[in-house]
Design an enzyme around this catalytic site. Sequence first.
Site, PDB file in Angstrom:
ATOM      1  CB  THR A  93      -0.878   0.036   1.270  1.00  0.00           C
ATOM      2  OG1 THR A  93      -1.636  -1.161   1.319  1.00  0.00           O
ATOM      3  CG2 THR A  93      -1.807   1.234   1.247  1.00  0.00           C
ATOM      4  CE  LYS A 168      -5.092  -0.934   1.550  1.00  0.00           C
ATOM      5  NZ  LYS A 168      -5.518  -2.119   2.239  1.00  0.00           N
ATOM      6  CE  LYS A 243       1.674   2.296   4.162  1.00  0.00           C
ATOM      7  NZ  LYS A 243       2.123   1.004   3.685  1.00  0.00           N
TER       8      LYS A 243
HETATM    9  P1  NAD Z   1       5.806  -5.785   7.372  1.00  0.00           P
HETATM   10  O1  NAD Z   1       6.518  -4.640   7.962  1.00  0.00           O
HETATM   11  O2  NAD Z   1       5.450  -6.952   8.228  1.00  0.00           O
HETATM   12  O3  NAD Z   1       6.628  -6.351   6.101  1.00  0.00           O
HETATM   13  C1  NAD Z   1       7.392  -5.579   5.231  1.00  0.00           C
HETATM   14  C2  NAD Z   1       8.678  -6.340   4.992  1.00  0.00           C
HETATM   15  O4  NAD Z   1       9.462  -5.672   4.008  1.00  0.00           O
HETATM   16  C3  NAD Z   1       9.561  -6.454   6.247  1.00  0.00           C
HETATM   17  O5  NAD Z   1       9.784  -7.826   6.546  1.00  0.00           O
HETATM   18  C4  NAD Z   1      10.843  -5.730   5.851  1.00  0.00           C
HETATM   19  O6  NAD Z   1      12.012  -6.316   6.405  1.00  0.00           O
HETATM   20  C5  NAD Z   1      10.807  -5.879   4.344  1.00  0.00           C
HETATM   21  N1  NAD Z   1      11.648  -4.914   3.641  1.00  0.00           N
HETATM   22  C6  NAD Z   1      11.735  -3.580   3.814  1.00  0.00           C
HETATM   23  N2  NAD Z   1      12.605  -3.031   2.946  1.00  0.00           N
HETATM   24  C7  NAD Z   1      13.087  -4.060   2.195  1.00  0.00           C
HETATM   25  C8  NAD Z   1      14.018  -4.163   1.142  1.00  0.00           C
HETATM   26  N3  NAD Z   1      14.670  -3.075   0.688  1.00  0.00           N
HETATM   27  N4  NAD Z   1      14.278  -5.370   0.612  1.00  0.00           N
HETATM   28  C9  NAD Z   1      13.638  -6.478   1.070  1.00  0.00           C
HETATM   29  N5  NAD Z   1      12.738  -6.455   2.086  1.00  0.00           N
HETATM   30  C10 NAD Z   1      12.472  -5.261   2.637  1.00  0.00           C
HETATM   31  O7  NAD Z   1       4.497  -5.180   6.687  1.00  0.00           O
HETATM   32  P2  NAD Z   1       3.193  -5.980   6.212  1.00  0.00           P
HETATM   33  O8  NAD Z   1       2.177  -5.955   7.296  1.00  0.00           O
HETATM   34  O9  NAD Z   1       3.612  -7.264   5.579  1.00  0.00           O
HETATM   35  O10 NAD Z   1       2.662  -4.980   5.081  1.00  0.00           O
HETATM   36  C11 NAD Z   1       3.277  -4.897   3.796  1.00  0.00           C
HETATM   37  C12 NAD Z   1       2.466  -3.932   2.965  1.00  0.00           C
HETATM   38  O11 NAD Z   1       1.115  -4.387   2.869  1.00  0.00           O
HETATM   39  C13 NAD Z   1       2.398  -2.516   3.539  1.00  0.00           C
HETATM   40  O12 NAD Z   1       2.470  -1.610   2.482  1.00  0.00           O
HETATM   41  C14 NAD Z   1       1.039  -2.486   4.238  1.00  0.00           C
HETATM   42  O13 NAD Z   1       0.498  -1.194   4.320  1.00  0.00           O
HETATM   43  C15 NAD Z   1       0.218  -3.374   3.322  1.00  0.00           C
HETATM   44  N6  NAD Z   1      -0.929  -4.021   3.956  1.00  0.00           N
HETATM   45  C16 NAD Z   1      -0.813  -4.583   5.194  1.00  0.00           C
HETATM   46  C17 NAD Z   1      -1.935  -5.195   5.773  1.00  0.00           C
HETATM   47  C18 NAD Z   1      -1.832  -5.838   7.132  1.00  0.00           C
HETATM   48  O14 NAD Z   1      -2.892  -6.172   7.705  1.00  0.00           O
HETATM   49  N7  NAD Z   1      -0.638  -6.077   7.668  1.00  0.00           N
HETATM   50  C19 NAD Z   1      -3.151  -5.209   5.092  1.00  0.00           C
HETATM   51  C20 NAD Z   1      -3.232  -4.643   3.811  1.00  0.00           C
HETATM   52  C21 NAD Z   1      -2.109  -4.045   3.256  1.00  0.00           C
END
Ligand code: NAD
Length: 292
Positions: A93, A168, A243
């Site tokens: 997102t 979204k 966010k």
């Molecule tokens: P998270 O923080 O658990 O996962 C993100 C991952 O990206 C982390 O493990 C981090 O180490 C990794 N990362 C960051 N920079 C990196 C790089 N340069 N190379 C490789 N890996 C890297 O977050 P999440 O909850 O998995 O969410 C991911 C996305 O999905 C976000 O944009 C969030 O807004 C969206 N989202 C989350 C949810 C939810 O319920 N968690 C729901 C819908 C959308």
Amino acid sequence: MSKIAVIGLGNMGLPMAGNLAKAQHNVSGFDLVAANIAKADERGVKAAKSAAEAVGDADVVVTMLPAGKHVLGVYEEILSKAKKGTLFIDSSTIDVASARAAHEMARKAGMIALDAPVSGGTGGAEAATLTFMVGGDADAFEKARPVLEKMGKKVVHCGDAGAGQVAKVCNNMILGVTMIAVSEGFLLGEKLGLSPQKLFDVVSTATGQCWAVNSYAPVPGLVPTAPSNRGFTGGFANNLMLKDMKLSQEASASAGVSTPLGAAATQLYALANAYGDGGKDFSAIIQLLKGK
Ligand code: NAD
């Protein structure tokens, strides 16, 4: 069977990559956190030493990263390492401007790109029941559909580059605002001596009905699966709602659109975070309104 690279194996990316591996795709994954790569390995995802290594022979690259700057940074790193014509699907997102910039970077590098953010949370990611909102060319969408369908149950082509992120951000702004409206209604009813159950029985079938009431009531005892029954644990964290609300306000400002309720709701979620409720489900906003 496609060769798929997943970059970002966090709360969402890990189960999504696992579901692609379960569907017999040849999946490699990378994350900056070694422990996440190890967990992915347990789900049948081949561990890569770098994002560049993961995308080397991929047909499809899925990114699931925290924010726009991470997506653009990773694209900068990997676009030159992938085969020409690789399909890049960004499911993070992120802000609409970064999403459109990512499309442009991919196009210039000879790749095909889609923005495909999701709704459904970590439960939907585990169960492969996510909804994908997709922006980009119709041909790219049709190419991506079979891959997305292994991670979700609904896949909607919203329009051109960035349209998925627009959908979204609008959806989540509506959700953030309605949760506060519902909380105010239930607080007022209670103060005036009306039982929450009676109010629920009326509102859930009357004109006030909405997802925040019918499926996610912020008052315990009304909807068994709602986080309000579990002390506001699980669900969709307040800090993630904040966010998305901030993204809605950035989008409103850049489009010159007035969204006063979205702006007020953003402030309330920021306040809840400042009071230490960032890790609770976003429906805990009712506690802030109660002064707790
Ligand atoms: P998270 O923080 O658990 O996962 C993100 C991952 O990206 C982390 O493990 C981090 O180490 C990794 N990362 C960051 N920079 C990196 C790089 N340069 N190379 C490789 N890996 C890297 O977050 P999440 O909850 O998995 O969410 C991911 C996305 O999905 C976000 O944009 C969030 O807004 C969206 N989202 C989350 C949810 C939810 O319920 N968690 C729901 C819908 C959308």
